[in-house]
Design an enzyme around this catalytic site. Structure first.
Site, mmCIF file in Angstrom:
data_model
loop_
_atom_site.group_PDB
_atom_site.id
_atom_site.type_symbol
_atom_site.label_atom_id
_atom_site.label_comp_id
_atom_site.label_asym_id
_atom_site.label_seq_id
_atom_site.Cartn_x
_atom_site.Cartn_y
_atom_site.Cartn_z
ATOM 1 N N GLU A 142 76.709 -23.156 -28.615
ATOM 2 C CA GLU A 142 77.702 -24.166 -28.246
ATOM 3 C C GLU A 142 77.270 -24.945 -27.017
ATOM 4 O O GLU A 142 77.561 -26.129 -26.885
ATOM 5 C CB GLU A 142 79.081 -23.529 -28.037
ATOM 6 C CG GLU A 142 79.678 -22.884 -29.295
ATOM 7 C CD GLU A 142 79.658 -23.775 -30.533
ATOM 8 O OE1 GLU A 142 79.706 -25.017 -30.400
ATOM 9 O OE2 GLU A 142 79.570 -23.230 -31.652
ATOM 10 N N HIS A 192 73.491 -31.718 -25.517
ATOM 11 C CA HIS A 192 73.267 -32.935 -26.301
ATOM 12 C C HIS A 192 74.269 -34.016 -25.856
ATOM 13 O O HIS A 192 73.942 -35.191 -25.761
ATOM 14 C CB HIS A 192 73.443 -32.598 -27.788
ATOM 15 C CG HIS A 192 72.900 -33.612 -28.750
ATOM 16 N ND1 HIS A 192 73.208 -33.587 -30.090
ATOM 17 C CD2 HIS A 192 72.078 -34.668 -28.574
ATOM 18 C CE1 HIS A 192 72.581 -34.589 -30.690
ATOM 19 N NE2 HIS A 192 71.895 -35.260 -29.791
HETATM 20 ZN ZN ZN Z 1 77.149 -25.894 -34.053
#
Ligand code: ZN
Length: 678
Positions: free
Chosen positions: A465, A471
């Protein structure tokens, strides 16, 4: 009734004068949501109308950027509401959700079906050569979403399309609510939570109890009662197939795949079956070993238990040995340490930021030069108001606010700015991101404080996660439409799965895997066992994941005519059984999710997209092979990864980015190698 005065104080109708522009949770009351949603929809309508009445020729700025910035109130209220409706839901929140979803869908349909607006977007799209690459990707994405929302349909079809959209939103919400109720009922009946299921099945020596728990788990949403999901499934599938056909696709899978990295259903089917075959070869061999150990024929509810026995025998490892080294707070420290070492970030607790639940913690991420990266909330522990699973979500996206626009105040990258500065220069708006998990909660009795000790799977989830979070955080885009994790579904899981690799790197383990009582670092030989054991039982783990992926594809490869022959729950069960048999799944393993509790494809956005986990994993393991070859902490490789992928979001085609980083196409056999199946 709301008084006018109360209405004026609605927190969502104003900019937030809070640290980093984070949500002032303590000032939010339930009665603010509906008026804010309504005001937000009105504001958006007015802004869209202003775009349409602009006498100037359509440009990227006056049409595309204006659309992206058309709904500041909705951005605020949706960011908060849809995060809390999943992580801290109550019957009151669910009631608001049921009321507001059709309203929002209708408002969005009105925009996406507006032909005059589409004409402006199309004009920009058709003259996009002079735009930057990122702008081209933004306008392409927007143009395609208009097309995919049926703007080009004849009036009757258009009306039907809008009805389907509205109904699908309601069905997906209802599916999730039923599942939450079923998960709570499962806990009532068995004494364990859904997220403890795999752990329980691996450790419970009582065979009758295992059978009972397996049956309760695998029949969720399938009891012909108020929370039965079969009717919802069938209606959802039919409406999706009808929608795809309206747009000229043979089925929903073909429609869904047309804007993904994979491209079409045949490519996905051809990708999945060899993985399934390899998984089943391995599973059958392991089953023989387990039957020798058990002395009887293994059933589905025996698999995890005897796999764990076998694992203990082969690797002298069981989870009770590793758990004391994986206390939840230490694991979070490991997650942060990895990001700090790889990308040079600095992460510190931010007690000045308000949180939405006493268990949640807020953190501030800074870059190596001290500039603000973003704000992170950690929400790790299981509670009845949280839906199952684990996820990352944005409270606010990253984007750049052009010069001359309203003050972004304290949350721009460079810190707080004066009003004059705000007008003079663009502001890099930094993201606010949450990771929500369902890890075992620490005991709340202070005299007998039982810490939250995590399984290896939990540890991987925490890194996974945070991979999504990175990202989102490291994004350096200009537009929300393509920033951070706003990429194709079969690309987005690359970054979370890539980040999982760092969990068991010795240097990272040394920083976090300390025994919760003695403080001793996890012994090297135990780590070695863990690494070997991770490749164990992959016939099962890969098999159940691949089976769910294939099941998802088969459901969405059905045409509307084929779905019309289904009568109800029994037909759904029969079809599922037939699909499992055809793919070669053995009876002792079931898909990771059976249809009535397959929330990814019914309640969330992974319909005809669950294969994306395996697809992305190929990218993740292939990229990791480069890290291993260059040295895990090689700064040049990490910098290339950050700049090529993490900063780019969806501002370039995934395969183009991939080739730029790797110098070659991804190699599918890397997945079988990584999982020990080859
Ligand atoms: Zn994921």
């Amino acid at each position: 009734m709301l008084s006018a005065c109360k209405n004026q104080q609605n927190i969502f109708l104003q900019e937030w004068d809070t640290p980093y522009g984070t949500a002032p949770f303590s000032q939010i009351t339930l009665d603010q949501y509906m008026p804010a949603f309504k005001a937000g929809i009105q504001e958006e309508k007015a802004n869209i109308q202003a775009i349409l009445s602009n006498p100037d020729a359509p440009t990227f700025e006056n049409t595309i950027v204006a659309m992206e910035q058309a709904s500041p109130i909705l951005d605020r209220v949706e960011g908060v509401f849809f995060n809390l409706s999943e992580s801290d839901s109550t019957p009151e929140m669910q009631a608001i959700e049921e009321e507001v979803l059709p309203m929002l869908t209708e408002a969005s349909n009105e925009i996406m079906m507006n032909e005059a607006l589409f004409a402006r977007v199309k004009a920009v799209y058709e003259a996009s050569e002079s735009l930057t690459r990122e702008q081209q990707m933004v306008v392409k994405r927007l143009y395609e979403s208009f097309e995919r929302n049926g703007v080009g349909l004849a009036p009757d079809a258009k009306k039907r399309f809008a009805e389907i959209n509205t109904r699908l939103a309601t069905l997906s919400q209802k599916f999730g609510q039923n599942l939450l109720a079923e998960n709570n009922a499962f806990k009532e009946a068995t004494g364990i939570t859904v997220s403890e299921y795999y752990d329980f099945m691996a450790s419970c020596p009582d065979r009758a109890k295992r059978e009972e728990v397996f049956k309760a788990y695998s029949s969720r949403g399938n009891h012909a009662d108020d929370h039965d999901n079969n009717a919802i499934v069938l209606e959802t599938l039919r409406l999706r197939a009808e929608m795809a056909e309206l747009l000229g696709y043979p089925n929903f899978a073909a429609f869904q795949l047309s804007n993904k990295m994979a491209g079409d259903p045949a490519t996905v089917d051809a990708f999945l079956q060899p993985i399934m075959d390899a998984a089943m070869r391995s599973a059958k061999l392991q089953m023989k070993e387990m039957e020798k150990l058990a002395g009887f024929k293994i059933e589905a509810w025996d698999w995890s238990y005897y796999a764990e026995q076998l694992r203990a025998r082969e690797y002298a490892l069981d989870e009770s040995q590793t758990k004391p080294y994986f206390q939840a707070d230490s694991v979070l420290k490991g997650v942060f340490t990895a990001a700090e070492r790889i990308y040079g970030l600095r992460i510190e607790e931010a007690p000045e930021v308000e949180v939405y639940h006493p268990e949640v913690r807020a953190y501030k991420l800074s870059d190596a030069d001290g500039s603000l990266i973003g704000i992170f909330y950690k929400d790790y522990y299981v509670r009845p108001t949280k839906r199952g699973g684990a996820w990352m979500n944005n409270f606010r996206d990253q984007y750049v606010l052009p010069a001359g626009q309203a003050s972004a105040g304290a949350f721009a990258r460079t810190g707080s700015r004066s009003d004059a500065e705000a007008d003079a220069s663009p502001a890099d708006i930094r993201p606010i991101i949450v990771n929500v998990c369902n890890f075992p909660a620490p005991g709340d009795d202070p005299t007998d404080a039982q810490p939250s000790l995590l399984t290896i799977d939990n540890v991987q989830t925490a890194f996974h996660e945070f991979g999504h979070a990175l990202h989102g955080f490291l994004s350096q885009c200009h537009y929300k439409t393509v920033s951070g994790t706003s990429v194709a579904r079969d690309f987005v899981e690359m970054f979370s799965q890539f980040n999982e690799n760092f969990a068991f790197v010795p240097e990272i383990l040394a920083a976090y895997a300390n025994h919760y009582q003695t403080g001793e670092t996890i012994p090297a030989e135990l780590v070695d066992k863990v690494r070997k054991a991770l490749k164990f039982n992959q016939g099962f783990t890969t098999g159940e994941l691949c089976a769910a992926s294939i099941l998802d594809m088969r459901w969405h490869e059905l045409s509307a005519a084929e779905l019309a022959t289904f009568q109800g729950a029994q037909d759904i069960r029969d079809f599922e059984a037939k699909v499992c048999q055809e793919m070669g799944l053995i009876d002792e393993i079931i898909p990771r999710y059976r249809t009535p509790y397959f929330n990814h494809i019914m309640g969330s956005g992974y319909s005809a997209g669950y294969y994306g986990y395996l697809w992305s994993e190929v990218l993740a393991v292939d990229a990791w092979e480069k890290f291993l070859a260059d040295g895990v902490f090689n700064p040049a490789t990490a910098k290339a990864f950050r700049q090529t992928f993490l900063e780019k979001g969806g501002s370039e085609e995934p395969m183009t980015l991939y080739r730029a980083f790797r110098g070659a196409d991804p190699d599918p056999s890397a997945l079988l190698r990584a999982r020990g199946l080859q």
